[in-house]
Design a protein around this motif. Structure first.
Motif, PDB file in Angstrom:
ATOM      1  N   TYR A   1      -7.558  -0.837 -41.619  1.00  0.00           N
ATOM      2  CA  TYR A   1      -7.335  -2.262 -41.442  1.00  0.00           C
ATOM      3  C   TYR A   1      -7.070  -2.632 -39.984  1.00  0.00           C
ATOM      4  CZ  TYR A   1      -6.313  -7.039 -42.557  1.00  0.00           C
ATOM      5  OH  TYR A   1      -6.389  -8.414 -42.618  1.00  0.00           O
TER       6      TYR A   1
ATOM      7  N   HIS B   1      -9.333  -4.542 -37.518  1.00  0.00           N
ATOM      8  CA  HIS B   1      -9.527  -6.002 -37.510  1.00  0.00           C
ATOM      9  C   HIS B   1      -8.633  -6.705 -36.474  1.00  0.00           C
ATOM     10  CE1 HIS B   1      -9.776 -10.161 -38.697  1.00  0.00           C
ATOM     11  NE2 HIS B   1      -8.532 -10.145 -39.163  1.00  0.00           N
TER      12      HIS B   1
ATOM     13  N   HIS C   1      -1.257 -10.565 -36.225  1.00  0.00           N
ATOM     14  CA  HIS C   1      -1.477 -11.827 -36.941  1.00  0.00           C
ATOM     15  C   HIS C   1      -1.527 -11.692 -38.460  1.00  0.00           C
ATOM     16  CE1 HIS C   1      -5.854 -10.863 -37.126  1.00  0.00           C
ATOM     17  NE2 HIS C   1      -5.851 -11.687 -38.140  1.00  0.00           N
ATOM     18  N   ASP C   2      -1.901 -10.513 -38.974  1.00  0.00           N
ATOM     19  CA  ASP C   2      -1.978 -10.366 -40.433  1.00  0.00           C
ATOM     20  C   ASP C   2      -0.779  -9.638 -41.030  1.00  0.00           C
ATOM     21  OD1 ASP C   2      -4.243 -11.755 -41.148  1.00  0.00           O
ATOM     22  OD2 ASP C   2      -5.592 -10.083 -40.687  1.00  0.00           O
TER      23      ASP C   2
ATOM     24  N   ASP D   1     -10.049 -14.702 -35.151  1.00  0.00           N
ATOM     25  CA  ASP D   1      -9.913 -14.091 -36.476  1.00  0.00           C
ATOM     26  C   ASP D   1     -11.149 -14.404 -37.310  1.00  0.00           C
ATOM     27  OD1 ASP D   1      -8.669 -12.932 -38.760  1.00  0.00           O
ATOM     28  OD2 ASP D   1      -7.906 -14.908 -39.375  1.00  0.00           O
TER      29      ASP D   1
ATOM     30  N   ASN E   1     -14.102 -11.900 -38.750  1.00  0.00           N
ATOM     31  CA  ASN E   1     -14.394 -11.880 -40.188  1.00  0.00           C
ATOM     32  C   ASN E   1     -15.856 -12.219 -40.465  1.00  0.00           C
ATOM     33  OD1 ASN E   1     -11.867 -11.067 -41.045  1.00  0.00           O
ATOM     34  ND2 ASN E   1     -11.089 -13.173 -41.210  1.00  0.00           N
TER      35      ASN E   1
HETATM   36 MN    MN Z   1      -7.171 -11.753 -39.927  1.00  0.00          MN
END
Ligand code: MN
Length: 737
Positions: free
Chosen positions: A53, A56, A80-81, A155, A159
């Protein structure tokens, strides 16, 4: 020291530091700590594509490092996540470890992350409020800290780059949303680099065949194209160097797939024709040299009339600056040329993010503030009258209901336009451009034609149909009861137009309105001087001009004329019948609701001599054996009566409002559902129909109605609304029935 740090830094982070070389050792340490914290938090988690992850957030930080954003932004991008996706980590933890600035950025992104996503639903008007909420949130965070929006865009960009691993339905949804909201947003912020990539990626999922077709055509023709551009470039450089300008850069502008597609659609031309438009960009150190280069370009090739734009003197609303021109070379090929300075170029490519690029440390310089001020202006139009300089007040207004009373609609290009709720296509047209407003003749919403009084909903994609020839707005647009216009901007533009077209035109326009209105009322032959006099105009042209300016509306005319008419009828009746107070009478309906002081059992009739209607001052007259007759207090029969003792006090009761029956006739080409539509118009106005008769001859129907009005103003409005129904030729009052 340096080698020790280098040892600890993972390769992907090294890339980030390479892209943003202006970080101090402390700032690097902050970013490194954020990286480690995020890597640990996301440990074991995987992306849809199977990779760890952490790749990202690292990719998001890389995009922002390429824009040269500051250390808190890069740290927040890495984190950020974390709060949203990792259980047990709260925003307070981030604040404790990384300080308030980073925590606020992460919090802002997390809140933006909980956006509603279905733009399909919003198209159907079902989720319009939620979609407005999306935009509201974006604009709000833009106002608080623009870096939150930049992280969100990065972001979304990553994505979209990795969308291939996601389920197909989700791909379409995300792509749609990206094209509808995030690409226009990037455009608004002036970040061309992110805008075009978001567009191309969205297009790839929304229209895969077309995307592949254009991509492969581009590939096969690349070599030939590059060869041509090289010769053109060489020629241009040679000519510019002759001027003695140093450091000239000439480059071919890359063509983006979605923009080619859009051009093909917009101009309805095939790929080859779009492709044959070559695009060059010239960058010179000084502004004055831009104009010198323009002179050179126009001297070696033939300029195309109407294609020159000076966005240096008049920057676009996202602060874009450049000279644009288009020329034709000796072979007849079109070359578009953009000319700008390096600073303008930075702005064109990176928009608001450019402020971080070449400034030391902080981005809070004057130009940045100015740019932000413009962005705020977008929101401010919602909060008209609020002092923009007072950020506190501004934010509080934003948080109040003001924003909820807005609708967000899209232009065919995908730009977001915000308007007050209740706005119509005409408001939209005037918002886009005054000239579009003046020439507006129709509108399509989400591809379907709608009437011009259609109420726009959030998410609507609005396309204005303009008349090809020069034309003006309609006076009806200013008639408030028809509801064509909601914004004061549109209203002012329309009024200005009518002022500008001059007195002669206004007289002609006003005469038309008066003619039409009197015809509707069945009074076509009424002398216009009489009507003008009712409004206090000695000269009939002055009256027409006032109508033409929009100062006197059609309903004003109807009300005044009908009132005067009724008064005249009363007086005429009084004359013939005077002085007999026992002249013909009509029985009183229950709905007349007259109360007689001290007695309720008497027969009541209304005097035919003066025909009192609800609201008139009245008196009762006790007749010989026929109960009470009600007259207007100013009825000559009353005033001249020799038997004052027969009068008693009466008042209009508090019962139902008495209806004012008006016979009308509607002429229409017969069609199914016509009567139902007429019924809907009267029902909306809360008007009863007391008589209905239809005659059809040669498929033209004459519909005779008697409608019961509460007041005269309703008449003009209901006639106008009926005339707006499809197939209706005219609707007017019947006289002499
Ligand atoms: Mn994100």
């Amino acid at each position: 020291m340096v080698s020790q740090l280098a040892e600890e830094v993972p390769t992907d982070l090294e890339m980030i530091f390479k892209s943003q070389p202006r970080l101090s050792p402390e700032e690097r340490a902050l970013v490194l700590r954020a990286y480690k914290y995020a890597a640990e938090a996301h440990e074991g988690a995987r992306r849809d594509g199977g990779e760890p992850y952490i790749t990202h957030p690292v990719a998001v930080a890389q995009i922002l490092a390429d824009l040269r954003l500051d250390a808190p932004t890069l740290a927040a991008a890495l984190l950020h996540d974390v709060v949203e996706d990792v259980e047990g980590i709260k925003i307070e933890d981030i604040e404790q470890h990384f300080g308030a600035e980073v925590a606020q950025l992460v919090d802002g992104v997390t809140k933006l992350g909980k956006l509603p996503t279905s733009t399909d639903a919003m198209r159907n008007g079902k989720a319009g409020d939620r979609e407005a909420e999306t935009l509201r949130k974006i604009f709000l965070s833009m106002n608080n800290d623009i870096r939150v929006v930049l992280i969100k865009l990065a972001d979304r960009l990553h994505n979209m780059r990795t969308l291939g691993y996601v389920a197909p339905e989700k791909q379409i949804k995300k792509a749609r949303e990206t094209l509808d909201i995030f690409a226009p947003l990037a455009n608004r912020l002036g970040i061309w680099q992110i805008k075009w990539e978001l567009e191309d990626l969205s297009f790839r999922y929304l229209n895969p065949e077309k995307y592949r077709e254009i991509a492969s055509q581009l590939a096969t023709r690349r070599a030939e194209r590059e060869k041509y551009l090289e010769t053109v470039k060489a020629r241009l450089i040679k000519e510019i160097s002759a001027l003695g300008i140093p450091n000239v850069q000439v480059s071919a502008r890359p063509k983006h797939i979605y923009s080619i597609y859009r051009k093909m659609e917009r101009k309805r031309i095939p790929f080859d024709q779009v492709y044959d438009i070559h695009a060059l960009r010239v960058i010179v150190p000084e502004k004055v040299q831009c104009y010198q280069v323009l002179g050179v370009v126009h001297s070696i090739w033939r300029p195309i009339p109407g294609e020159f734009d000076d966005y240096i003197a008049a920057p676009k609303n996202n602060f874009y600056q450049s000279l644009h021109t288009a020329v034709v070379d000796d072979q007849g090929k079109t070359i578009e040329v953009q000319i700008r300075t390096p600073e303008m170029h930075q702005h064109a490519e990176y928009g608001i993010a450019a402020h971080w690029r070449y400034k030391e440390g902080t981005a809070h310089d004057k130009a940045f503030e100015e740019h932000l001020r413009y962005l705020r202006h977008l929101i401010e139009s919602a909060a008209e009258g609020v002092n923009a300089a007072d950020a506190q007040e501004f934010v509080s207004v934003m948080r109040s209901d003001v924003f909820q009373n807005r609708v967000y609609v899209f232009t065919p290009k995908g730009d977001v336009i915000d308007l007050p709720s209740g706005a119509t296509p005409i408001d939209f047209a005037y918002h886009i451009h005054t000239d579009i407003g003046h020439r507006c003749r129709g509108a399509r919403v989400n591809g379907v034609q709608v009437s011009l009084d259609y109420r726009l909903k959030s998410g609507d994609r609005v396309e204005i149909i303009t008349s090809s020839k020069r034309a003006g707005p309609s006076l009806d647009w200013l008639n408030p009861s028809l509801g064509y216009v909601q914004t004061s901007r549109a209203r002012n533009k329309i009024k200005a137009w009518f002022k500008r077209v001059g007195r002669e035109n206004n007289i002609a326009l006003g005469r038309n309105v008066v003619d039409r209105e009197l015809a509707r009322l069945g009074l076509a032959s009424k002398p216009r001087e009489e009507v003008a006099a009712l409004f206090g105009f000695a000269k009939v042209d002055d009256f027409f001009a006032a109508v033409g300016y929009g100062d006197i509306s059609a309903p004003n005319i109807a009300t005044k004329v009908l009132e005067a008419d009724r008064k005249a009828q009363r007086e005429a009746a009084a004359e013939t019948l005077a002085p007999n107070t026992e002249a013909p009478q009509r029985p009183v309906n229950a709905s007349d609701g007259i109360d007689i002081m001290g007695d309720t059992g008497m027969l009541i009739t209304l005097g035919r001599c003066c025909n009192p209607v609800r609201g008139d001052p009245i008196v009762g007259y006790i007749t010989r054996g026929k109960g009470v007759t009600v007259h207007r207090a100013d009825c000559p029969n009353v005033i001249n009566s020799s038997e004052p003792e027969r009068f008693i006090n009466v008042t209009w009761g508090s019962a139902v409002e008495r209806a004012y029956p008006v016979p009308i006739v509607i002429t229409a080409y017969d069609r199914e559902g016509l009567l139902r539509d007429i019924g809907a118009v009267t029902a909306n106005e809360n008007i009863n129909i007391s008589e209905l008769r239809v005659q059809t001859r040669n498929s033209v129907a004459s519909i005779f109605l008697t409608i019961e009005l509460e007041n005269l103003e309703q008449l003009s409005r209901v006639l106008a609304k009926i005339e707006m129904l499809p197939n209706v030729i005219e609707a007017r009052r019947r006289v002499n029935v």
